[in-house]
Design an enzyme around this catalytic site. Structure first.
Site, PDB file in Angstrom:
ATOM      1  CB  VAL A  82      -0.928   0.024   1.223  1.00 49.30           C
ATOM      2  CG1 VAL A  82      -1.799   1.278   1.191  1.00 49.30           C
ATOM      3  CG2 VAL A  82      -1.792  -1.233   1.266  1.00 49.30           C
ATOM      4  CE  LYS A  83       4.306   4.997  -4.972  1.00 51.69           C
ATOM      5  NZ  LYS A  83       4.414   4.978  -6.451  1.00 51.69           N
ATOM      6  CB  VAL A  84       0.511   6.101   2.577  1.00 59.15           C
ATOM      7  CG1 VAL A  84      -0.475   4.950   2.729  1.00 59.15           C
ATOM      8  CG2 VAL A  84       1.797   5.825   3.360  1.00 59.15           C
TER       9      VAL A  84
END
Length: 217
Positions: A82-84
């Site tokens: 998951v890219k934040v």
């Protein structure tokens, strides 16, 4: 050094994957737009193509919404990272999502202080953007070196993912400094094979071979 491919174009990923050049894939909203595909559909397809991490980016700006989006993206496949974004809310989301056992890629990093915070929040990957720093007359490689030193000083396990790579020199210098991963467009990865002396040498070999009048097949 791990090679991640920075694209959502599945045909380009497949070509490089066949050569063993794909250890993972990174996507972002701009790449999804360029692909013209649905984010969930194309991310699932990519995750099924490669064994390594596939970064899928949240688009919310508040921590609670990032966490909800991240949980949904993580359900696509076991190899989703998951890219934040590297904002305070992004760090909050990173802490929660990584605490739940998800890989988290903290993106849009432009300072060593930001990278230190991301490591403390449990990031799997930190993505410093080399090219965008170069755009404003700062040396992106200095940032990679600073993060490498800090992480090594304290034994952080967060992997340095050199991003916004635009040239073969970026790729070489990232490897030389010790970035764990680089993510680059397919064209840059393929350009790493090019050298004018290789071309000239091959041209000479072919010319001499033709003069022998021989064939192998």
């Amino acid at each position: 050094m791990k090679f991640f491919v920075d694209t959502a174009e599945t045909d380009q990923i497949a070509e490089l994957n066949e050569l063993g050049m794909v250890d993972g894939v990174t996507t972002n909203p701009s790449l999804i737009l360029k692909s013209g595909r649905d984010i969930l559909e194309v991310t699932k397809e990519i995750a099924g193509m490669v064994d390594g991490p596939v970064s899928a980016e949240v688009v919310a700006l508040k921590a609670d919404e990032m966490i909800a989006e991240g949980r949904k993206l993580a359900q696509i496949a076991d190899n989703i990272a998951v890219k934040v974004p590297l904002t305070w809310d992004g760090l909050k989301a990173c802490k929660v999502l990584s605490g739940e056992g998800n890989m988290v890629n903290v993106t849009l990093c432009f300072s060593a202080n930001q990278a230190l915070l991301a490591a403390k929040a449990g990031a799997t990957f930190i993505s410093p953007f080399i090219g965008r720093l170069d755009d404003i007359n700062l040396d992106g490689m200095d940032l990679i070196a600073d993060i490498r030193q800090i992480y090594d000083n304290y034994g952080f396990e967060t992997q340095i993912l050199a991003a916004s790579i635009r040239t073969v020199n970026h790729a070489f210098q990232s490897a030389q400094i010790g970035a764990d991963v680089m993510t680059a467009p397919p064209a840059v990865i393929k350009a790493m094979a090019n050298h004018i002396l290789t071309d000239k040498g091959l041209e000479a070999f072919m010319s001499d071979w033709e003069k022998t009048g021989q064939k192998i097949l």
